[in-house]
Design a protein around this motif. Structure first.
Motif, mmCIF file in Angstrom:
data_model
loop_
_atom_site.group_PDB
_atom_site.id
_atom_site.type_symbol
_atom_site.label_atom_id
_atom_site.label_comp_id
_atom_site.label_asym_id
_atom_site.label_seq_id
_atom_site.Cartn_x
_atom_site.Cartn_y
_atom_site.Cartn_z
ATOM 1 N N TRP A 17 0.939 -1.166 0.118
ATOM 2 C CA TRP A 17 -0.205 0.113 0.009
ATOM 3 C C TRP A 17 0.829 1.190 -0.067
ATOM 4 O O TRP A 17 1.826 1.320 0.651
ATOM 5 N N ASP A 19 0.411 5.736 0.114
ATOM 6 C CA ASP A 19 -0.603 7.008 0.361
ATOM 7 C C ASP A 19 0.110 8.284 -0.375
ATOM 8 O O ASP A 19 -0.420 9.372 -0.036
ATOM 9 N N ASN A 20 0.859 8.005 -1.223
ATOM 10 C CA ASN A 20 1.643 9.077 -1.875
ATOM 11 C C ASN A 20 1.246 9.290 -3.279
ATOM 12 O O ASN A 20 1.771 10.019 -4.131
ATOM 13 N N ASP A 34 -2.763 2.268 -4.227
ATOM 14 C CA ASP A 34 -3.027 3.626 -3.471
ATOM 15 C C ASP A 34 -4.139 3.527 -2.339
ATOM 16 O O ASP A 34 -5.145 3.244 -2.739
ATOM 17 N N LEU A 35 -3.716 3.437 -1.200
ATOM 18 C CA LEU A 35 -4.688 3.100 0.020
ATOM 19 C C LEU A 35 -5.830 4.166 -0.185
ATOM 20 O O LEU A 35 -6.865 3.638 -0.043
ATOM 21 N N PRO A 36 -5.522 5.502 -0.410
ATOM 22 C CA PRO A 36 -6.874 6.349 -0.273
ATOM 23 C C PRO A 36 -7.770 6.226 -1.268
ATOM 24 O O PRO A 36 -8.975 6.011 -1.316
ATOM 25 N N THR A 78 -5.121 5.549 -9.324
ATOM 26 C CA THR A 78 -5.337 6.301 -8.330
ATOM 27 C C THR A 78 -6.521 7.449 -8.935
ATOM 28 O O THR A 78 -6.495 7.936 -9.875
ATOM 29 N N ARG A 80 -8.855 9.620 -6.567
ATOM 30 C CA ARG A 80 -9.279 10.211 -5.061
ATOM 31 C C ARG A 80 -10.440 11.128 -4.879
ATOM 32 O O ARG A 80 -10.725 11.603 -3.923
#
Length: 100
Positions: A17, A19-20, A34-36, A78, A80
């Motif tokens: 994972w 988060d960037n 991508d965790l989010p 990604t 978000r």
């Protein structure tokens, strides 16, 4: 909708994972997610949203979702922010709350 407060979401620690915003095949190891992006999708399930969109195959064999949304059935990189279809689904699921 009372049971929505009691739902649990678990994330598999066997995945890599980040988060960037970095994702995909990394030169030094496994694919990174991508965790989010995944969290937004899974929280959508917690709020009663289902998968939607059509899944197709590109000429290179990779999968693609159309239209692109947080609640697509495949991980598409990604993402978000909720897309129009995500917002519409959320509104239709919860428009009558707390009256239903």
């Amino acid at each position: 909708k009372v049971d929505a407060a009691l739902r649990e979401i678990y994330y598999n620690d066997q995945y890599e994972w980040a988060d960037n915003g970095v994702e995909g095949a990394q030169p030094s190891g496994p694919r990174v997610f991508d965790l989010p992006t995944v969290a937004i999708h899974e929280v959508g399930h917690g709020l009663s949203a289902a998968h939607f969109g059509n899944i197709g195959t590109r000429s290179d064999g990779s999968l693609v979702a159309n239209p692109r949304a947080s609640m697509n059935a495949i991980y598409g990189g990604t993402l978000r922010e909720l897309q129009g279809r995500d917002v519409g689904s959320h509104c239709s699921n919860w428009a009558q709350w707390p009256n239903n």
